[in-house]
Design a protein around this motif. Structure first.
Motif, PDB file in Angstrom:
ATOM      1  N   ALA A   1      44.633  37.149  47.904  1.00 32.98           N
ATOM      2  CA  ALA A   1      43.243  36.764  48.178  1.00 32.98           C
ATOM      3  C   ALA A   1      42.464  37.949  48.742  1.00 32.98           C
ATOM      4  N   GLU A   2      43.101  38.678  49.661  1.00 40.44           N
ATOM      5  CA  GLU A   2      42.424  39.828  50.284  1.00 40.44           C
ATOM      6  C   GLU A   2      42.093  40.884  49.247  1.00 40.44           C
ATOM      7  N   MET A   3      43.031  41.147  48.336  1.00 43.28           N
ATOM      8  CA  MET A   3      42.813  42.193  47.328  1.00 43.28           C
ATOM      9  C   MET A   3      41.646  41.822  46.400  1.00 43.28           C
TER      10      MET A   3
ATOM     11  N   ILE B   1      56.349  40.519  38.070  1.00 43.68           N
ATOM     12  CA  ILE B   1      55.360  39.528  38.520  1.00 43.68           C
ATOM     13  C   ILE B   1      55.851  38.857  39.800  1.00 43.68           C
ATOM     14  N   TRP B   2      57.136  38.505  39.806  1.00 47.03           N
ATOM     15  CA  TRP B   2      57.716  37.903  41.009  1.00 47.03           C
ATOM     16  C   TRP B   2      57.573  38.864  42.205  1.00 47.03           C
ATOM     17  N   ALA B   3      57.896  40.138  41.958  1.00 49.37           N
ATOM     18  CA  ALA B   3      57.854  41.135  43.049  1.00 49.37           C
ATOM     19  C   ALA B   3      56.426  41.322  43.553  1.00 49.37           C
ATOM     20  N   ALA B   4      55.463  41.357  42.628  1.00 52.47           N
ATOM     21  CA  ALA B   4      54.068  41.550  43.030  1.00 52.47           C
ATOM     22  C   ALA B   4      53.597  40.388  43.896  1.00 52.47           C
ATOM     23  N   LEU B   5      53.875  39.158  43.444  1.00 55.14           N
ATOM     24  CA  LEU B   5      53.397  37.986  44.180  1.00 55.14           C
ATOM     25  C   LEU B   5      54.093  37.863  45.533  1.00 55.14           C
ATOM     26  N   ARG B   6      55.396  38.159  45.528  1.00 54.71           N
ATOM     27  CA  ARG B   6      56.169  38.057  46.779  1.00 54.71           C
ATOM     28  C   ARG B   6      55.674  39.088  47.792  1.00 54.71           C
ATOM     29  N   SER B   7      55.367  40.292  47.311  1.00 61.14           N
ATOM     30  CA  SER B   7      54.960  41.336  48.257  1.00 61.14           C
ATOM     31  C   SER B   7      53.553  41.068  48.789  1.00 61.14           C
ATOM     32  N   LEU B   8      52.672  40.529  47.959  1.00 60.78           N
ATOM     33  CA  LEU B   8      51.303  40.265  48.438  1.00 60.78           C
ATOM     34  C   LEU B   8      51.233  39.005  49.282  1.00 60.78           C
ATOM     35  N   GLY B   9      51.955  37.998  48.848  1.00 62.67           N
ATOM     36  CA  GLY B   9      51.778  36.684  49.466  1.00 62.67           C
ATOM     37  C   GLY B   9      50.414  36.142  49.073  1.00 62.67           C
ATOM     38  N   ARG B  10      50.194  34.888  49.407  1.00 59.91           N
ATOM     39  CA  ARG B  10      48.926  34.234  49.106  1.00 59.91           C
ATOM     40  C   ARG B  10      47.739  34.994  49.698  1.00 59.91           C
ATOM     41  N   SER B  11      47.886  35.373  50.976  1.00 60.36           N
ATOM     42  CA  SER B  11      46.733  35.981  51.655  1.00 60.36           C
ATOM     43  C   SER B  11      46.515  37.408  51.162  1.00 60.36           C
ATOM     44  N   GLY B  12      47.604  38.101  50.820  1.00 61.09           N
ATOM     45  CA  GLY B  12      47.448  39.473  50.325  1.00 61.09           C
ATOM     46  C   GLY B  12      46.722  39.498  48.992  1.00 61.09           C
TER      47      GLY B  12
END
Ligand code: PLP
Length: 449
Positions: free
Chosen positions: A352-354, A339-350
């Protein structure tokens, strides 16, 4: 230990990942029949691990459903983000027990960090208690355990100690469109599948707030964000306001819908949900982390801790946030890592974009299939399509699944049989939707009305 084993396994996994977008989504009957090759009498002598992995890949990989590919639209399941899948490999190498801080300081820390990020992203109270569980079924169960604790404690009853026999009654309210997993959680908690009051839903499956029965401090109201068929949201603001006035507890099943809060253009759907008392969601759905991964949030962390309490001298509990005091499980996968890795790799904007892209792509599906009948208002990532009568719709669904270009499931919606399309994989593009729409139209048009 033979490093070649892991190099070969990684190479095989990479080959699977690299080819998944190009292959059929559902396996063929022959590929499924190929699984018989694994059904051997159990050998007496050990088997070379390289051989074990080779057999798994040679016969297992072809018989998988390509749910991590971009054209799988079944069951709102989500794929697996590259960073989350890679973190899963590393986590496999670590093989951490997620129960206690002393067993895995890294997991305990990552759960704590992720919990903070998640409450921020989803607009939930920042001090909420967060349990990292297997999925939304267990998240519903976990959050409802906290609700059961709190409601009965108010009536002076210690349910963890005394059980439910002779306890004051809890009135449970659900919508007509309640998800089966929530009903199952109620059954497991001794609150009963059938003794609930069911509130009628509207044409999109939203609970009718105007038909809510009287509420009191012993009432548990279960609402949902993201109807599993239509994607519709219950009118939370109205329901939560009524519940708050009456002192009732509101629980939100937001298995996929809760993620709408992370996308600014969809966040209006979430209006009022943050006023609830507990929430359940899945990370293996819209966040696109590997199975299994769900989250239970409880506004007052003390209620969750009371329901999940566990103690023994040998467990060496620290004064920090001990992961197993927030979940039904003791030993378990260290879910904080992915979960940490997913959130870190996407970031807030990533993120939101997805979420926003999936909603746009669902609208694109509806547009491409509008010559048939779209049964729902496409407000989120879900589309329901009827191709005519039940038999024709079922036949189209069957043939689309067999065709292999994409995979969509079926459902019944207010008396009609429908194809159910859920857009929730990180890698899905407009081109994937267009290719899938073409395949669906080609098949549906073979059967003119
Ligand atoms: C998927 C889903 C669930 C159950 O989730 P699992 O992860 O399969 O346990 C519960 N509620 C809703 C609304 C869902 O979509």
């Amino acid at each position: 230990m033979d490093p070649k084993l892991f190099e070969q396994s990684a190479a095989r996994a990479v080959r699977y990942i690299e080819t998944v977008a190009g292959r059929r989504v559902a396996p063929t009957a022959e590929e499924i029949a190929g699984l018989e090759a694994l059904d051997v009498p159990l050998n007496d002598a050990p088997c070379d691990p390289c051989e074990v992995i080779a057999q798994l890949d040679d016969f297992g990989s072809p018989a998988t459903v390509a749910t991590t590919g971009p054209r799988y639209f079944g069951f709102v399941t989500g794929g697996s983000l590259p960073a989350a899948m890679a973190a899963n490999w590393l986590a496999g190498a670590w093989d951490q027990n997620g129960a206690l801080t002393i067993q895995s300081p890294v997991n305990a820390k990552l759960e704590e960090i992720s919990a903070g990020w998640l409450t921020g992203l989803l607009g939930l109270p920042k001090d909420a208690g967060v349990g990292f569980v297997t999925g939304a079924t267990m998240a519903n169960f976990t959050a409802l355990s906290a609700a059961r604790h709190a409601l009965l404690a108010r009536a002076g009853w210690d349910v963890e100690d005394r059980g439910l026999f002779g306890a004051p009654e809890i009135k449970v309210i659900v919508g007509d469109e309640v998800h089966v997993s929530l009903t199952k959680a109620l059954a497991m908690l001794g609150l009963g599948r059938s003794r609930v009051a069911k509130v009628p839903a509207d044409d999109q499956g939203r609970m009718r707030a105007d038909l809510l029965p009287p509420l009191d401090p012993m009432t548990l109201v279960c609402i949902q964000v993201g109807n599993v068929n239509t994607g519709a949201f219950d009118p939370a603001a109205e329901i939560c306001a009524k519940a708050k006035r009456a002192g009732a507890w509101v629980h939100v099943d937001g298995a996929f819908g809760l993620w709408a809060a992370a996308a600014p253009d969809r966040a209006h759907l979430m209006s009022g949900f943050a006023a609830a008392d507990s929430w359940a969601t899945d990370c293996h759905k819209w966040l696109n982390v590997p199975y299994d991964s769900g989250l239970a949030f409880v506004r007052d962390a003390a209620d969750l801790r009371a329901a999940m309490a566990l103690s023994a001298a040998y467990l060496h509990m620290s004064d920090d946030r001990e992961p197993c005091l927030y979940t039904p499980e003791a030993s378990r996968r260290a879910r904080g890592i992915e979960i940490w890795a997913a959130l870190r790799s996407l970031g807030r904007s990533g993120l939101a974009e997805m979420i926003e892209r999936h909603c746009r792509l669902a609208a694109r599906f509806a547009e491409g299939l509008k010559r048939y009948e779209i049964l729902n208002d496409v407000v989120l990532n879900q589309v329901l399509v009827s191709f005519g009568d039940a038999e024709k719709t079922r036949r189209v669904i069957r043939e689309v699944q067999a065709d292999g270009t994409c995979w969509c499931g079926g459902t019944e919606w207010h008396g009609k049989t429908a194809m159910r399309i859920s857009v929730s994989c990180w890698s899905t593009t407009e081109a994937d939707v267009d290719r899938s729409v073409d395949a669906i139209r080609r098949i549906a048009n073979q059967y003119p009305d």
